[in-house]
Design an enzyme around this catalytic site. Structure first.
Site, PDB file in Angstrom:
ATOM      1  N   SER A  34      17.467  -9.061   8.906  1.00 33.07           N
ATOM      2  CA  SER A  34      17.141  -8.159   7.796  1.00 33.07           C
ATOM      3  C   SER A  34      18.246  -8.125   6.746  1.00 33.07           C
ATOM      4  CB  SER A  34      16.897  -6.744   8.323  1.00 33.07           C
ATOM      5  OG  SER A  34      18.055  -6.258   8.998  1.00 33.07           O
ATOM      6  N   THR A 166     -14.214  14.997 -21.889  1.00 35.66           N
ATOM      7  CA  THR A 166     -14.601  15.048 -20.478  1.00 35.66           C
ATOM      8  C   THR A 166     -15.610  13.917 -20.291  1.00 35.66           C
ATOM      9  OG1 THR A 166     -16.445  16.577 -20.830  1.00 35.66           O
ATOM     10  CG2 THR A 166     -14.288  17.557 -20.354  1.00 35.66           C
ATOM     11  N   HIS A 167     -15.540  13.230 -19.152  1.00 40.03           N
ATOM     12  CA  HIS A 167     -16.395  12.068 -18.897  1.00 40.03           C
ATOM     13  C   HIS A 167     -16.187  10.987 -19.963  1.00 40.03           C
ATOM     14  CE1 HIS A 167     -18.522  14.654 -16.015  1.00 40.03           C
ATOM     15  NE2 HIS A 167     -18.551  15.562 -16.978  1.00 40.03           N
ATOM     16  N   SER A 288      -0.007 -12.193 -28.782  1.00 41.92           N
ATOM     17  CA  SER A 288      -0.787 -13.200 -28.072  1.00 41.92           C
ATOM     18  C   SER A 288      -0.254 -14.581 -28.392  1.00 41.92           C
ATOM     19  CB  SER A 288      -2.259 -13.096 -28.492  1.00 41.92           C
ATOM     20  OG  SER A 288      -2.984 -14.251 -28.111  1.00 41.92           O
ATOM     21  N   LYS A 294      -2.859 -10.009 -32.655  1.00 44.41           N
ATOM     22  CA  LYS A 294      -2.792  -9.108 -31.509  1.00 44.41           C
ATOM     23  C   LYS A 294      -1.445  -8.401 -31.389  1.00 44.41           C
ATOM     24  CE  LYS A 294      -5.106  -8.773 -28.285  1.00 44.41           C
ATOM     25  NZ  LYS A 294      -5.146  -9.757 -27.208  1.00 44.41           N
ATOM     26  N   GLU A 301       0.313  -1.134 -19.644  1.00 44.15           N
ATOM     27  CA  GLU A 301      -0.483  -1.976 -18.755  1.00 44.15           C
ATOM     28  C   GLU A 301       0.298  -2.325 -17.489  1.00 44.15           C
ATOM     29  OE1 GLU A 301      -3.461  -4.241 -21.898  1.00 44.15           O
ATOM     30  OE2 GLU A 301      -1.696  -5.311 -21.148  1.00 44.15           O
ATOM     31  N   LYS A 336      12.053  -0.843   5.213  1.00 45.54           N
ATOM     32  CA  LYS A 336      13.089  -0.968   4.174  1.00 45.54           C
ATOM     33  C   LYS A 336      12.571  -1.572   2.884  1.00 45.54           C
ATOM     34  CE  LYS A 336      16.041   0.327   7.304  1.00 45.54           C
ATOM     35  NZ  LYS A 336      15.032   0.321   8.388  1.00 45.54           N
TER      36      LYS A 336
END
Length: 470
Positions: A34, A166-167, A288, A294, A301, A336
């Site tokens: 280890s 909501t939703h 990108s 982009k 992310e 560990k």
């Protein structure tokens, strides 16, 4: 080609008693070792060993001179490690044997006395707790920095409005500060939770031996005091086999990541062209390789992705522990890497998200203002308006539902209805309906404790500041 294979002599003499007649197979030695990851515990191993040496001298198990030699030798190893001169390989098996072997090289046979009245089982438990104590304190400090970034941003946006969902459907407009402070409260729970777990980490197993204690007249409370532990394990079996504290930490780490991931998901949505609520700055985004237009939200992310990694470590340790009989088993070596990686992951994600809040994005306030003005999220306030004038709420609710349906068919918003149209729906409507459904009024009117009303948000900012200062 691996040049760090243990020799037969090294494996026999450095590790095991004369019970064994031959060395481990080189592949098994590598599999068993280890040292590749538990070297991270070396400073804690040295500190714990120094306390143990002092205790041995304090109780007369070894002489005061021998205790001093051991303490000084261990300190020399610390300096060698920090200077890059002590880099044990796989032949040492683990950090504990590596230290003991080097100590014996430095101080002679007295180094062989260090392990008196101690086992690797209680030694590794002690090292791990010392390590985790420090990491918890570091993460709690980082949580305060993250909260400070949230609070600073919230202070700037008390009267900036943002659609509430909501939703993932438009619900009611909010103060942006109120939205940000929700994450402050989540982080406060994280900070408090880690403080509670710290107390259970801060218990010494040292002196539990392999599983049954020791015949030597040790003083466990003395070593606990030297190492600033609040107490000692009352049962030696439990002392060497307990990993509840590590599981609890991974639970807390997982919840921290849940909260960071939820915020990350919102930032990702907010940065999209469809929402366009925030602009990502160059310091915290990438482009990108083929699409020049982009700008990618890499930080949130990655945080969202790394969350599953921490969850996996928690699940792994739970599965690891569920079938282990008392006391110590080699399986526990597997705790560990999970623990170390979770610590690094949480710390790096907290740092990255704090930087993102501080300097990596900017809210597009004009776009936010337009967003809360182009929907029906003020419909509840029309029902509340009627209810305040004596109309039963359920009746008002149904009426407003019909109004929204009709308005949608006509391509209108509620603010576009004429007063005559309002009155044709119900005689209780007056000219003040327009003020009642204005987005800023809708938000400020929700002045119940803990609500999004501007007065409540300012009080919440003061309370948050007090928590940081406390």
């Amino acid at each position: 080609m691996n040049t760090n294979l243990p020799s037969t002599a090294a494996a026999n003499s450095a590790t095991w008693s004369q019970r064994f007649e031959s060395a481990l197979h080189p592949a098994i030695a590598r599999f068993n070792a280890s040292i590749g990851f538990d070297i991270q515990l070396i400073e804690y191993d040295l500190t714990g060993s120094q306390a143990h040496a002092r205790m041995l001298a304090h109780t007369g198990i070894i002489s005061a001179e021998e205790g001093e030699q051991l303490v000084n030798g261990l300190e020399q190893i610390r300096q060698e490690y920090r200077e890059g001169k002590f880099t044990p390989g796989v032949d040492a098996e683990d950090v504990h044997f590596a230290v003991e072997r080097r100590l014996t090289e430095l101080v002679g046979d007295v180094g062989k006395k260090l392990h008196t009245a101690r086992s690797r089982n209680d030694q590794v438990g002690t090292d791990t707790r010392l390590y985790l104590r420090d990491q918890i304190q570091t993460i709690r400090t980082q949580l305060r920095q993250f909260q400070s970034a949230l609070l600073h941003l919230a202070t700037q946006h008390v009267e900036t409005l943002i659609p509430g969902y909501t939703h993932l459907q438009r619900a009611q407009p909010l103060s942006l500060a109120h939205h940000l402070l929700a994450y402050f409260e989540m982080s406060q729970r994280d900070w408090e939770r880690l403080g509670e777990i710290y107390n259970r980490v801060n218990v010494s197993p040292l002196g539990s031996g392999a599983l049954a204690g020791t015949t030597f007249p040790i003083d466990r409370h003395y070593t606990a005091e030297l190492l600033n532990f609040a107490g000692v394990y009352a049962n030696s079996l439990d002392g060497v086999s307990d990993r509840d504290f590590a599981i609890e930490f991974l639970c807390a780490a997982s919840l921290i990541m849940v909260h960071l991931s939820r915020l990350s998901e919102e930032v990702i949505l907010w940065a999209s062209e469809e929402f366009a609520f925030v602009t990502l700055k160059d310091s915290c985004s990438t482009g990108s390789s083929i699409m020049p237009q982009k700008k990618n939200p890499d930080v949130p992310e990655l945080v969202r992705g790394k969350t599953g990694r921490v969850f996996g470590h928690l699940q792994a340790l739970l599965v690891l522990m569920k079938g282990l009989p008392l006391a110590y088993n080699k399986d526990l070596q597997e705790d560990k890497e999970a623990l170390f990686d979770a610590v690094v992951t949480v710390q790096s994600c907290l740092e990255a998200m704090t930087i993102l809040l501080q300097e990596g994005m900017e809210f597009r306030t004009q776009r936010l203002q337009a967003a809360v003005s182009e929907d029906f999220s003020n419909a509840t306030d029309v029902a509340d308006y009627l209810a305040a004038k004596g109309v039963p709420f359920r009746e008002a609710y149904n009426l407003v539902g019909k109004v929204v349906k009709t308005s949608l068919a006509q391509g209108k918003l509620l603010k576009d209805l004429t007063l005559d149209e309002w009155k044709s729906l119900h005689p209780a409507f007056e000219a003040d309906i327009y003020e009642a459904i204005a987005p800023a009024k809708v938000v400020s009117a929700r002045n119940s404790y803990g609500g999004t009303g501007f007065a409540q948000v300012r009080q919440a900012l003061q309370a948050a500041q007090a928590k940081l200062a406390g």
